[in-house]
Design a protein around this motif. Structure first.
Motif, PDB file in Angstrom:
ATOM      1  N   GLN A 108      18.235 -32.988  15.166  1.00 35.43           N
ATOM      2  CA  GLN A 108      19.656 -32.702  15.108  1.00 35.43           C
ATOM      3  C   GLN A 108      19.932 -31.314  15.662  1.00 35.43           C
ATOM      4  O   GLN A 108      20.897 -31.104  16.401  1.00 35.43           O
ATOM      5  CB  GLN A 108      20.150 -32.806  13.665  1.00 35.43           C
ATOM      6  CG  GLN A 108      20.160 -34.229  13.134  1.00 35.43           C
ATOM      7  CD  GLN A 108      20.432 -34.265  11.640  1.00 35.43           C
ATOM      8  OE1 GLN A 108      20.332 -33.258  10.978  1.00 35.43           O
ATOM      9  NE2 GLN A 108      20.772 -35.419  11.136  1.00 35.43           N
TER      10      GLN A 108
ATOM     11  N   SER B   2      22.188 -30.538  18.810  1.00 33.51           N
ATOM     12  CA  SER B   2      23.384 -29.733  18.647  1.00 33.51           C
ATOM     13  C   SER B   2      23.408 -28.562  19.602  1.00 33.51           C
ATOM     14  O   SER B   2      24.450 -28.169  20.102  1.00 33.51           O
ATOM     15  CB  SER B   2      23.480 -29.247  17.196  1.00 33.51           C
ATOM     16  OG  SER B   2      24.604 -28.455  17.010  1.00 33.51           O
TER      17      SER B   2
ATOM     18  N   ARG C 212      32.091 -41.144   8.529  1.00 36.93           N
ATOM     19  CA  ARG C 212      30.826 -40.497   8.894  1.00 36.93           C
ATOM     20  C   ARG C 212      30.921 -38.982   8.771  1.00 36.93           C
ATOM     21  O   ARG C 212      29.978 -38.332   8.289  1.00 36.93           O
ATOM     22  CB  ARG C 212      30.439 -40.879  10.322  1.00 36.93           C
ATOM     23  CG  ARG C 212      29.980 -42.328  10.494  1.00 36.93           C
ATOM     24  CD  ARG C 212      29.642 -42.621  11.945  1.00 36.93           C
ATOM     25  NE  ARG C 212      28.585 -41.742  12.439  1.00 36.93           N
ATOM     26  CZ  ARG C 212      28.249 -41.649  13.719  1.00 36.93           C
ATOM     27  NH1 ARG C 212      28.893 -42.370  14.625  1.00 36.93           N
ATOM     28  NH2 ARG C 212      27.263 -40.855  14.096  1.00 36.93           N
ATOM     29  N   THR C 213      32.046 -38.409   9.214  1.00 33.46           N
ATOM     30  CA  THR C 213      32.178 -36.958   9.116  1.00 33.46           C
ATOM     31  C   THR C 213      32.295 -36.518   7.651  1.00 33.46           C
ATOM     32  O   THR C 213      31.760 -35.469   7.268  1.00 33.46           O
ATOM     33  CB  THR C 213      33.405 -36.473   9.900  1.00 33.46           C
ATOM     34  OG1 THR C 213      34.564 -37.235   9.518  1.00 33.46           O
ATOM     35  CG2 THR C 213      33.183 -36.623  11.392  1.00 33.46           C
TER      36      THR C 213
ATOM     37  N   LYS D 257      28.916 -36.688   6.310  1.00 32.12           N
ATOM     38  CA  LYS D 257      28.125 -35.613   6.905  1.00 32.12           C
ATOM     39  C   LYS D 257      28.396 -34.285   6.211  1.00 32.12           C
ATOM     40  O   LYS D 257      27.471 -33.500   5.958  1.00 32.12           O
ATOM     41  CB  LYS D 257      28.449 -35.501   8.400  1.00 32.12           C
ATOM     42  CG  LYS D 257      27.655 -34.448   9.144  1.00 32.12           C
ATOM     43  CD  LYS D 257      26.203 -34.848   9.296  1.00 32.12           C
ATOM     44  CE  LYS D 257      25.443 -33.831  10.125  1.00 32.12           C
ATOM     45  NZ  LYS D 257      24.062 -34.258  10.402  1.00 32.12           N
TER      46      LYS D 257
ATOM     47  N   ALA E  58      26.394 -33.737   3.276  1.00 28.60           N
ATOM     48  CA  ALA E  58      24.963 -33.509   3.517  1.00 28.60           C
ATOM     49  C   ALA E  58      24.691 -32.169   4.192  1.00 28.60           C
ATOM     50  O   ALA E  58      23.524 -31.798   4.372  1.00 28.60           O
ATOM     51  CB  ALA E  58      24.390 -34.632   4.373  1.00 28.60           C
ATOM     52  N   LEU E  59      25.747 -31.440   4.577  1.00 30.61           N
ATOM     53  CA  LEU E  59      25.551 -30.173   5.270  1.00 30.61           C
ATOM     54  C   LEU E  59      25.308 -29.049   4.273  1.00 30.61           C
ATOM     55  O   LEU E  59      25.837 -29.071   3.157  1.00 30.61           O
ATOM     56  CB  LEU E  59      26.779 -29.840   6.127  1.00 30.61           C
ATOM     57  CG  LEU E  59      26.997 -30.711   7.356  1.00 30.61           C
ATOM     58  CD1 LEU E  59      28.316 -30.348   8.029  1.00 30.61           C
ATOM     59  CD2 LEU E  59      25.850 -30.567   8.349  1.00 30.61           C
TER      60      LEU E  59
ATOM     61  N   LEU F 201      28.833 -34.037  13.595  1.00 27.81           N
ATOM     62  CA  LEU F 201      27.867 -35.059  13.203  1.00 27.81           C
ATOM     63  C   LEU F 201      26.439 -34.676  13.558  1.00 27.81           C
ATOM     64  O   LEU F 201      25.492 -35.142  12.914  1.00 27.81           O
ATOM     65  CB  LEU F 201      28.224 -36.395  13.874  1.00 27.81           C
ATOM     66  CG  LEU F 201      29.535 -37.054  13.440  1.00 27.81           C
ATOM     67  CD1 LEU F 201      29.791 -38.319  14.243  1.00 27.81           C
ATOM     68  CD2 LEU F 201      29.501 -37.371  11.944  1.00 27.81           C
ATOM     69  N   ASP F 202      26.269 -33.831  14.581  1.00 24.70           N
ATOM     70  CA  ASP F 202      24.930 -33.423  15.014  1.00 24.70           C
ATOM     71  C   ASP F 202      24.436 -32.162  14.311  1.00 24.70           C
ATOM     72  O   ASP F 202      23.310 -31.714  14.567  1.00 24.70           O
ATOM     73  CB  ASP F 202      24.906 -33.187  16.530  1.00 24.70           C
ATOM     74  CG  ASP F 202      25.065 -34.489  17.310  1.00 24.70           C
ATOM     75  OD1 ASP F 202      24.825 -35.546  16.712  1.00 24.70           O
ATOM     76  OD2 ASP F 202      25.441 -34.437  18.492  1.00 24.70           O
TER      77      ASP F 202
ATOM     78  N   GLU G 185      21.346 -30.830   8.903  1.00 27.08           N
ATOM     79  CA  GLU G 185      21.621 -31.075   7.496  1.00 27.08           C
ATOM     80  C   GLU G 185      20.704 -30.230   6.619  1.00 27.08           C
ATOM     81  O   GLU G 185      19.695 -29.689   7.079  1.00 27.08           O
ATOM     82  CB  GLU G 185      21.440 -32.562   7.167  1.00 27.08           C
ATOM     83  CG  GLU G 185      22.393 -33.476   7.919  1.00 27.08           C
ATOM     84  CD  GLU G 185      22.207 -34.932   7.540  1.00 27.08           C
ATOM     85  OE1 GLU G 185      21.371 -35.212   6.664  1.00 27.08           O
ATOM     86  OE2 GLU G 185      22.904 -35.798   8.125  1.00 27.08           O
TER      87      GLU G 185
END
Length: 504
Positions: free
Chosen positions: A7, A11, A116-117, A120, A123-124, A335-336, A339
Motif C-alpha cells: 500500500q 501510494s 470502502r473509504t 478504510k 483501519a488507518l 484507499l491506498d 493501514e
C-alpha cells in the motif's frame, strides 16, 4: 512484501490519468450484469436510431417518383413513415431504460466507494487523520465519491452512446457513399488533435480544483467548529481573509478547467459545420450527375450531422471525465494509504485478570512499564528517546512539561493510537503490542482535554463506550462524575437530547 508495504509503495507512486481511469472502470465490476444490459440497450437504441434516416430518405424517393409519375398514392409513403415512427419510439424506450440503469450503476458505485473509504478510515492509524485537515477527508468521502458517480453516469449515458453512434453512422455512410464518407471524416485528425491538446492542459486544473475544494471545506469545517474561539480572540477578519484566498483559488482553478474544456465543443462544432457544407456541395453534384438519389443524399446529410454531433458531445464531456478521474484519484489516495499494524489473531499472553472476552477480574493489577521506548512522529524529528518509566498499581503519577514535550504522546502510545519506534510498553508484564487494540482500550480510561458530545440523549452519551449499558449503571456513572443532580434538573432528565447548541 507485506500488505502495508504494498500500500505504501502504491501510494507513493504517482498515478497517470490512464491508470486512474482504468482503475475507476474496474470499480464497475460488481455491476457487470447491469453494465452489460445497459450497453445492450445502448446498442439497440443506436441501431434503431441510425436506421431512421434511411427510411426517411426512402420515403423522399417514393414521393419524388410518385410526383414524376403524377400519381398521388401515398399509402406506401405512410407505411414507411409509420415504420420510422415505431423505430423512434422503441429507441426512446431503450434510451429511457438505459438512463435508469446508468443512474443505478453510478449510485451503486458511489455507495461502494463511500463504504470502502469509511471502512478504510477505521483501519488507518491516528497519524493519518492528524496530518490532514478533517474537512478534506470528509470532502473525499462525500463530494469526490458523488462526483465519481456523476462521471460514471455520464460515461454510460452519453459518451458510450456517442461512440456507438459514431460507429453505426460510419457504417451507414460507407454503405451509401465511400467518397462522401472520406470527405466527412477528413476533419477527424484535426478534431482529435484539438481535443488532446486542450484535454492535456485542462486535466491538471481539474486536479487542482478538487484539491482546493477539499482545502476550502477543511477551512470552513475548522472555522465553524472553533467559531467561539475565532470570535473570542478577534480572528474573524483573518478567518475571512483565509476563506477568501482559498475561495479565490478554487474559483481560479474551476474557471481555468471549465474554460479549457469548454473550448473543445465550439471548436469541434465549427469543424463539423465546415464538413457539413463540403458534403452538401459534393452531394449536390453527385445528385446532379445521377450517381445518388435525392433521398440518399438526404440520408447522408443526416448521417453527417449524426456523425459530428456525437463526437462534439463526447469531446464536450471530456471535462466531466477529467473531473471524475481527478476525484477518483483523491479517493484512491485514501484507499491506498498505509493501514495501521493489524491486531494479532491470538494474543500470545494476556495480563492477569484479562480474559479472551475482555472481562476484567480482580486479578489485574495495572502495572504499566515503558521499557527503553523511543518515538517520533516524523523520521527526522525525534520526540522521545530511550524512555524507561514504571507506574506501580494504585499510584497516581503526574507528568509535567512544556507544550510539545510529549505528555499526550505517552498516553497515545499507551492506548496504541501510535506504536513506539523502538522499545516496548507492557501491562502487567505483557507487551501491549500483543493485545488487540479494542481489548486494551477497554481496560484503560482516558479523559480527553477537549470534550465532545454526540447528537443523541445524555444517557446515550454516557454509555457511548459501553453500548447497551443498564440504566442503573448509567446513573451510577453520572453520580460518580457528580452530574446526576444536574441531569435530573433538565426537563427530560437522562433522555434530554443534545445537539450543536448543547455542545456549545
Amino acid at each position: 512484501m507485506t500488505d502495508a508495504g504494498e500500500q505504501k509503495q502504491k501510494s507513493n507512486k504517482p498515478r497517470s490519468f490512464g491508470s486512474s481511469a482504468l482503475r475507476l472502470l474496474r470499480t464497475l465490476g460488481p455491476d457487470r450484469r447491469r453494465l452489460a444490459l445497459c450497453l445492450a440497450l445502448s446498442v439497440v437504441s443506436v441501431a434503431l436510431t441510425v436506421s431512421v434516416p434511411m427510411l426517411l430518405g426512402h420515403a423522399t424517393d417514393l414521393i419524388i417518383r410518385q410526383a414524376s409519375n403524377e400519381e398521388a398514392d401515398f399509402g406506401q409513403v405512410g407505411a414507411v413513415l409509420g415504420g420510422a415512427a415505431v423505430l423512434v419510439l422503441v429507441s426512446a424506450a431503450c434510451a429511457l431504460a438505459r438512463g435508469r440503469l446508468a443512474q443505478d450503476i453510478g449510485q451503486h458505485t458511489a455507495h461502494r466507494l463511500r463504504a470502502r473509504t469509511s471502512a478504510k478510515l477505521a483501519a488507518l492509524p491516528l497519524g493519518y487523520v492528524d496530518r490532514r485537515p478533517r474537512g478534506d477527508i470528509v470532502s473525499r468521502l462525500a463530494n469526490d465519491a458523488d462526483n465519481v458517480a456523476l462521471t460514471l453516469q455520464q460515461l454510460l449515458t452519453k459518451i458510450a452512446v456517442s461512440l456507438l453512434s459514431v460507429l453505426g453512422v460510419l457504417g451507414m455512410m460507407l454503405w451509401l457513399s465511400p467518397l462522401l464518407t472520406l470527405v466527412a471524416v477528413a476533419s477527424l485528425p484535426v478534431a482529435a488533435g484539438v481535443t488532446r491538446l486542450l484535454g492535456r492542459r485542462s486535466q491538471p486544473e481539474f486536479t487542482r480544483q478538487w484539491r482546493t475544494t477539499g482545502e476550502l471545506g477543511a477551512h470552513v469545517e475548522e472555522m465553524f467548529t472553533g467559531h467561539d474561539q475565532v470570535l473570542l480572540f478577534g480572528r474573524g477578519e483573518d478567518a475571512q481573509r483565509l476563506f477568501d484566498e482559498r475561495n479565490a483559488a478554487l474559483y481560479d482553478a474551476a474557471r481555468r478547467a471549465q474554460f479549457l474544456s469548454g473550448v473543445i465543443e465550439p471548436a469541434l462544432a465549427f469543424l463539423g459545420h465546415i464538413t457539413f457544407v463540403a458534403v452538401a456541395v459534393l452531394g449536390g453534384l453527385r445528385v446532379a450527375s445521377g450517381a445518388m438519389t435525392v433521398g440518399e443524399i438526404q440520408a447522408f446529410l443526416t448521417y453527417t450531422l449524426q456523425f459530428t454531433n456525437p463526437l462534439t458531445q463526447a469531446a464536450a464531456l471530456v471535462h466531466v471525465v477529467q473531473s471524475g478521474v481527478a476525484s477518483a484519484e483523491r479517493v484512491f489516495d485514501l484507499l491506498d494509504a498505509e493501514e495501521q499494524i493489524p491486531d494479532p489473531a491470538v494474543p500470545a499472553r494476556r495480563p492477569t485478570g484479562i480474559t479472551p472476552t475482555g472481562i476484567t477480574s480482580p486479578g489485574i493489577t495495572g502495572r504499566v512499564a515503558f521499557e527503553n521506548v523511543s518515538f517520533r512522529y516524523t523520521p527526522t524529528e525525534p520526540l522521545i528517546d530511550h524512555l524507561t518509566l514504571t507506574v506501580a498499581p494504585h499510584r497516581t503519577v503526574a507528568i509535567v512539561g512544556p507544550t510539545g514535550a510529549g505528555k499526550t504522546t505517552l498516553v497515545n502510545l499507551l492506548l496504541r493510537f501510535y506504536d513506539p519506534t523502538a522499545g516496548r510498553i507492557t501491562l502487567d508484564g505483557t507487551d501491549i503490542a500483543s493485545l488487540p487494540r479494542a481489548e486494551l482500550r477497554h481496560h484503560i480510561g482516558m479523559v480527553l482535554q477537549d470534550t465532545w458530545l454526540f447528537e443523541g440523549t445524555i444517557a446515550a452519551n454516557i454509555a457511548y463506550g459501553r453500548p447497551g449499558a443498564p440504566y442503573e449503571d448509567i446513573v451510577a456513572a453520572a453520580r460518580a462524575a457528580r452530574a446526576d443532580h444536574f441531569v435530573r434538573t433538565l426537563p427530560d432528565g437522562y433522555d434530554t437530547l443534545l445537539d450543536e447548541a448543547a455542545r456549545a
